[in-house]
Write an enzyme that holds these catalytic residues in place. Sequence first.
Site, short mmCIF file in Angstrom:
data_model
loop_
_atom_site.label_atom_id
_atom_site.label_comp_id
_atom_site.label_asym_id
_atom_site.label_seq_id
_atom_site.Cartn_x
_atom_site.Cartn_y
_atom_site.Cartn_z
N TYR A 138 37.07 44.02 40.36
CA TYR A 138 38.26 44.82 40.06
C TYR A 138 38.49 45.76 41.24
O TYR A 138 37.76 46.73 41.43
CB TYR A 138 38.06 45.59 38.76
CG TYR A 138 39.28 46.31 38.23
CD1 TYR A 138 40.52 46.21 38.85
CD2 TYR A 138 39.19 47.10 37.09
CE1 TYR A 138 41.63 46.87 38.35
CE2 TYR A 138 40.29 47.76 36.58
CZ TYR A 138 41.51 47.65 37.21
OH TYR A 138 42.60 48.31 36.73
N LYS A 165 40.64 41.09 39.81
CA LYS A 165 41.79 41.82 39.27
C LYS A 165 42.27 42.74 40.37
O LYS A 165 41.56 43.65 40.79
CB LYS A 165 41.42 42.62 38.02
CG LYS A 165 42.62 43.37 37.42
CD LYS A 165 42.24 44.20 36.21
CE LYS A 165 43.46 44.99 35.72
NZ LYS A 165 43.12 45.92 34.61
#
Length: 296
Positions: A143, A171
Amino acid sequence: MTYDGTTPPPFGRALCAMVTPFTPDGAALDPDRAAKLAVDLVSGGCDGLVLNGTTGESPTTSDAEKSKLVRAVREAVGPSVPLVAGVGTADTAHTVELARQAEAAGADGLLVVPPYYSRPPQAAVEAHFRRVADATGLPVALYDIPGRTGTRIEPDTMLRLAEHPRIVAVKDCAYDLLGTTKVISRTALAVYSGCEELNLPLYAVGGAGFVSTVANVAPGAVRAVLDAFDAGDTAEAARLNRRLLPLTELMMASGLPGTVTVKALLDAGPVREPLQPAGRGAVDGLRRAYAELVSR
């Protein structure tokens, strides 16, 4: 597990960063309400769910609550819906422990941020991710959100991490379309948009889909953008994307955290401090924008 644009993404295309429902006083997790919300999101168009992320108020939920949430949602949605558990902390050892707990609770994947606040250099960031990826048998999504963590996962670091067999996705919330496109073009990582306004642009350059906060309240409308693009109707995809803009702007760019704006629209209990509920004016604006979206 790899993604080359011709195979299904590891966790589906349309993922929701699900809020964590609490009891009315905010003191405890409400597993029944969480189960209902998860079922509604899946039936509304979400391929998978991200639990215990920032939108899920992970900084203020206990380790036990995190595991309980994964178990409750797994039981509710069954074995076929991908569940990705956020396990990121500022402490590598704690992150590893959360990863193991998430695996035991029934998660299908892990979402991991760089350690925040301490701002480690890239070699330490890379070592952190490798330690977490080696700790379980679950696939890992990196992320990249430097605006919150204070540390970027540099594209060259991602290129090296992509060689790890269990690091399969990203992400992306770095707001660096050039760097992200480099990662897409040179790795088999499935790159998911973590920024609502980049869902369509990132998908158009080879992204795998999105992890959306707005999907908590409008899962079908957010998914429809990708469906139109996949059908080859780029004009319709752009129109549907524009249609979402008023609600997206109020939910994600009004100065309020997405968790707060989602809970202003959903029956999911209060937010936990230090967050505060949205004021009356903000709630009224959100409800008007949502009503306009669903009436079209």
